[in-house]
Design an enzyme around this catalytic site. Sequence first.
Site, mmCIF file in Angstrom:
data_model
loop_
_atom_site.group_PDB
_atom_site.id
_atom_site.type_symbol
_atom_site.label_atom_id
_atom_site.label_comp_id
_atom_site.label_asym_id
_atom_site.label_seq_id
_atom_site.Cartn_x
_atom_site.Cartn_y
_atom_site.Cartn_z
ATOM 1 N N HIS A 36 0.857 -1.192 0.000
ATOM 2 C CA HIS A 36 0.000 0.000 0.000
ATOM 3 C C HIS A 36 0.891 1.239 0.000
ATOM 4 O O HIS A 36 2.102 1.127 0.210
ATOM 5 C CB HIS A 36 -0.857 0.001 1.277
ATOM 6 C CG HIS A 36 0.001 -0.025 2.508
ATOM 7 N ND1 HIS A 36 0.291 -1.191 3.196
ATOM 8 C CD2 HIS A 36 0.700 0.951 3.135
ATOM 9 C CE1 HIS A 36 1.116 -0.924 4.188
ATOM 10 N NE2 HIS A 36 1.386 0.383 4.178
ATOM 11 N N HIS A 120 5.859 6.099 -0.798
ATOM 12 C CA HIS A 120 6.557 4.874 -1.199
ATOM 13 C C HIS A 120 5.682 3.657 -0.959
ATOM 14 O O HIS A 120 4.679 3.743 -0.237
ATOM 15 C CB HIS A 120 7.853 4.726 -0.375
ATOM 16 C CG HIS A 120 7.579 4.514 1.089
ATOM 17 N ND1 HIS A 120 7.387 5.560 1.969
ATOM 18 C CD2 HIS A 120 7.419 3.384 1.822
ATOM 19 C CE1 HIS A 120 7.139 5.075 3.180
ATOM 20 N NE2 HIS A 120 7.147 3.749 3.114
HETATM 21 O O1 3AM Z 1 4.695 0.000 4.988
HETATM 22 P P1 3AM Z 1 4.910 1.468 5.137
HETATM 23 O O2 3AM Z 1 6.344 1.852 5.125
HETATM 24 O O3 3AM Z 1 4.115 2.294 4.207
HETATM 25 O O4 3AM Z 1 6.195 1.372 8.466
HETATM 26 C C1 3AM Z 1 4.832 1.224 8.791
HETATM 27 C C2 3AM Z 1 3.963 1.036 7.567
HETATM 28 O O5 3AM Z 1 4.387 1.912 6.562
HETATM 29 C C3 3AM Z 1 4.311 2.518 9.301
HETATM 30 O O6 3AM Z 1 2.913 2.444 9.110
HETATM 31 C C4 3AM Z 1 2.631 1.592 8.030
HETATM 32 C C5 3AM Z 1 1.664 0.510 8.462
HETATM 33 O O7 3AM Z 1 2.188 -0.207 9.528
HETATM 34 N N1 3AM Z 1 4.629 2.710 10.715
HETATM 35 C C6 3AM Z 1 4.626 1.792 11.682
HETATM 36 N N2 3AM Z 1 4.986 2.355 12.862
HETATM 37 C C7 3AM Z 1 5.222 3.655 12.615
HETATM 38 C C8 3AM Z 1 5.619 4.766 13.398
HETATM 39 N N3 3AM Z 1 5.831 4.656 14.709
HETATM 40 C C9 3AM Z 1 4.999 3.892 11.233
HETATM 41 N N4 3AM Z 1 5.147 5.085 10.665
HETATM 42 C C10 3AM Z 1 5.522 6.096 11.482
HETATM 43 N N5 3AM Z 1 5.742 5.955 12.793
#
Ligand code: 3AM
Length: 201
Positions: A36, A120
Amino acid sequence: MRLFVAIDLPRDVKEALAALCAGVPGARWVPAENMHVTLRFIGEVDGARRDDIIEALSEVRADGFDLEMQGIGHFETRRQPHALWVRVNRSEPLLRLRESVENAVQRAGLPPEGRKFMPHVTLARLKEAPPGRVESFMQEHNLFRSRAVPVSDFTLFSSFLSRNGALYRPEAEFPFVAAKERDGAAEEEEEIYDPWGVSGS
Ligand code: 3AM
């Protein structure tokens, strides 16, 4: 529950991305169904806050647009790469959507996002992956380009950690409502630029 807002992707695009996923030791590849474009990570909230967030997100106005992915990037901390991803082009409509979602979650009472938006699709999380191998992966796939992906909605997902990895569940979907339907401003503008009423509407 743990929430995030994202653009879901069509199956063929997820499969095209999943086809890239091999060849890096220490990579935990994201399964196709979990791919996603995150618009806003929200984190842990209770049920009442979830409802406020859904209400605020349902007020977001946006026009449909095409999303394009091109090239590979990575995130690193102290020179150690920890995520590999496909770059999403920073188009105006995507940035506007992101801003509207950000405003909505703040209206629902969340603090502002401190980090810069870097659109991304994560392909892998990396644990002690040799930086040279990450570099070769990026070079090998740098010409990757997705088809144009029409976007006409966004989704609030919840995220659960299970023994088999993260499980993402759509909590609510928000089909775009055209931005010009938001209020009278756009209509007034049309009147100014169409003083003879030739549009006939
Ligand atoms: O898969 P992406 O990189 O788009 O990395 C996690 C994932 O992003 C991000 O939220 C999405 C769904 O889990 N994520 C998890 N913990 C996070 C945090 N503490 C976070 N992004 C920012 N801060």
